[in-house]
Design a protein around this motif. Structure first.
Motif: not given
Length: 166
Positions: A110-111, A129-130, A145
């Motif tokens: 993920k981003r 994410e992150n 995340p």
């Protein structure tokens, strides 16, 4: 830049390349999609069916196999390896296996995630994410995340504050 005209690269005609992409020597890309503003280092292979989002950096000596998706702004360190088969075998009933003998198991990064050098990611997982993967880690399950994982097998080391843009 038209990366297909750089020396010592193999970019197959079926590669979809975005704008402002840097691809360095000794790379092998085929059947994949590369977003805008991406940097791909030397000795990288990206296989068919893989998708690299915008503003990603893929460092040298990395292997991104079929079925891997990197969302936008993902960092991949040096010598990172992805897999797409839980039970790989050379033969089936005494004959060399073909593509018909296996099923690709996808992986999603993920981003904003970062994967440290030398990490190995088993298939069928999602990196949140992150999230950050420590160098040399073996990732065998989903990573939440905004967490840091490390080790073999990778385990949560700490939580990160959510990244706030602006």
């Amino acid at each position: 830049m038209n990366p297909s005209h750089e020396p010592l690269q193999r970019l197959a005609p079926d590669v979809k390349v975005g704008r402002n992409v840097s691809v360095f020597a000794f790379t092998n890309l085929y059947g994949c999609e590369i977003g805008d503003d991406v940097k791909i280092g030397t000795f990288v292979e990206i296989q068919k069916g893989s998708k690299i989002g915008n503003r990603c950096k893929v460092s040298s000596h990395t292997f991104i196999c079929e079925g891997v998706t990197l969302e936008d702004e993902v960092f991949i360190g040096h010598n990172v390896v992805f897999t797409n088969d839980r039970f790989p075998r050379a033969t089936s009933n005494g004959q060399l296996q073909t593509g018909a003998d296996w099923h690709c198991i996808p992986t999603l990064v993920k981003r904003g995630a970062s994967i440290g050098s030398g990490a190995v990611l088993l298939c069928g997982i999602t990196i949140g994410e992150n999230a950050m993967i420590g160098a040399g880690s073996v990732v065998t399950r989903n990573v939440p995340p905004n967490t840091v994982v490390a080790g073999n097998p990778a385990r949560v080391v700490k939580s990160l504050e959510a990244k706030i843009d602006g």
